[in-house]
Scaffold this active site. Structure first.
Site, PDB file in Angstrom:
ATOM      1  N   CYS A   1      49.841  46.860  67.676  1.00 59.93           N
ATOM      2  CA  CYS A   1      48.580  46.634  66.971  1.00 59.93           C
ATOM      3  C   CYS A   1      47.476  47.567  67.453  1.00 59.93           C
ATOM      4  O   CYS A   1      46.795  48.187  66.654  1.00 59.93           O
ATOM      5  CB  CYS A   1      48.136  45.183  67.117  1.00 59.93           C
ATOM      6  SG  CYS A   1      49.242  44.014  66.326  1.00 59.93           S
ATOM      7  N   HIS A   2      47.290  47.664  68.778  1.00 61.47           N
ATOM      8  CA  HIS A   2      46.187  48.461  69.303  1.00 61.47           C
ATOM      9  C   HIS A   2      46.596  49.335  70.475  1.00 61.47           C
ATOM     10  O   HIS A   2      45.741  49.900  71.152  1.00 61.47           O
ATOM     11  CB  HIS A   2      45.009  47.552  69.686  1.00 61.47           C
ATOM     12  CG  HIS A   2      44.503  46.766  68.532  1.00 61.47           C
ATOM     13  ND1 HIS A   2      44.814  45.449  68.347  1.00 61.47           N
ATOM     14  CD2 HIS A   2      43.739  47.136  67.478  1.00 61.47           C
ATOM     15  CE1 HIS A   2      44.254  45.020  67.226  1.00 61.47           C
ATOM     16  NE2 HIS A   2      43.599  46.019  66.676  1.00 61.47           N
ATOM     17  N   GLY A   3      47.902  49.415  70.759  1.00 62.38           N
ATOM     18  CA  GLY A   3      48.395  50.363  71.749  1.00 62.38           C
ATOM     19  C   GLY A   3      48.375  49.927  73.195  1.00 62.38           C
ATOM     20  O   GLY A   3      48.452  50.778  74.074  1.00 62.38           O
TER      21      GLY A   3
ATOM     22  N   HIS B   1      45.065  41.098  74.250  1.00 58.94           N
ATOM     23  CA  HIS B   1      43.929  41.723  73.571  1.00 58.94           C
ATOM     24  C   HIS B   1      43.528  40.888  72.361  1.00 58.94           C
ATOM     25  O   HIS B   1      42.495  40.237  72.368  1.00 58.94           O
ATOM     26  CB  HIS B   1      44.275  43.159  73.167  1.00 58.94           C
ATOM     27  CG  HIS B   1      43.184  43.856  72.430  1.00 58.94           C
ATOM     28  ND1 HIS B   1      43.407  44.476  71.223  1.00 58.94           N
ATOM     29  CD2 HIS B   1      41.881  44.020  72.694  1.00 58.94           C
ATOM     30  CE1 HIS B   1      42.264  45.006  70.792  1.00 58.94           C
ATOM     31  NE2 HIS B   1      41.325  44.736  71.673  1.00 58.94           N
ATOM     32  N   LEU B   2      44.350  40.883  71.328  1.00 60.52           N
ATOM     33  CA  LEU B   2      44.021  40.107  70.126  1.00 60.52           C
ATOM     34  C   LEU B   2      45.162  39.229  69.633  1.00 60.52           C
ATOM     35  O   LEU B   2      45.151  38.771  68.497  1.00 60.52           O
ATOM     36  CB  LEU B   2      43.566  41.044  68.999  1.00 60.52           C
ATOM     37  CG  LEU B   2      42.217  41.722  69.215  1.00 60.52           C
ATOM     38  CD1 LEU B   2      41.919  42.685  68.086  1.00 60.52           C
ATOM     39  CD2 LEU B   2      41.104  40.707  69.333  1.00 60.52           C
TER      40      LEU B   2
END
Length: 188
Positions: A152-154, A128-129
């Site tokens: 970070c974002h699940g 993702h990132l």
């Protein structure tokens, strides 16, 4: 006669022989060419990979201490790599998943080497990132599918490091690797 000798010499220089002006032009162009190359060489050579990058073009990892159900972290090209020794139960869970239901459809066999399907080797970077997912260390959160969890974002990955939930678009990347022996893996 003295005049004839001078005329003959200038005729040779001005005639079919090399004139002084031609020689100066050739010397100037040659000097400019050598100078241009001496300026270009440092510019081109600085684009070559440095010694530390070349040294990290491959990594050998001893996996003899990793028991079934355990994982270890290594470093390849300054990024974490997860090396996981899957249990028979984890392999069954990964193979039982309907590949058509996955966002990035891959089977466990697509992600492992033949004869070593219990060894899953992936880059430890969320697609993702770029965060580092949890799940390879002792006591770390593995997420609801028993693989990896990106805090970070699940994003949640299963035991085959395939994306199952969250914003990550792809599975964890499998780097090029090969087994040099039963206990040593060469990544890169």
């Amino acid at each position: 006669m003295a005049q004839d000798a001078g005329t003959d010499a200038s005729a040779v220089i001005d005639g079919e022989g090399v004139r002084r002006r031609d020689f100066i032009n050739i010397a100037a162009v040659s000097a400019a060419g050598v100078g241009g190359l001496s300026l270009l060489y440092p510019l081109i050579s600085q684009m070559a990979p440095s010694a530390d990058v070349l040294a990290e073009s491959s990594t050998e990892v001893d996996i003899s201490q990793v028991q079934p159900g355990q994982a270890m972290k290594a470093v390849f090209r300054k990024q974490p790599v997860f090396i996981r020794n899957l249990t028979a139960k984890e392999i069954q869970e990964a193979e039982a998943v309907d590949v058509g239901s996955l966002r990035d459809p891959q089977t466990l066999k697509d992600r492992t080497k033949e004869g070593h399907t219990n060894w899953l080797i992936t880059m430890g970077v969320c697609t993702h990132l770029g965060c580092i997912p949890l799940g390879s260390g002792e006591g770390e959160v593995k997420g609801e599918f028993g693989g990896y969890f990106c805090p970070c974002h699940g994003s949640v990955y299963d035991t085959a490091a395939r994306i199952r939930k969250g914003p990550a678009p792809r599975n964890l990347e499998v780097p090029p690797y090969e087994f040099t022996s039963d206990t040593v893996v060469k990544i890169g």
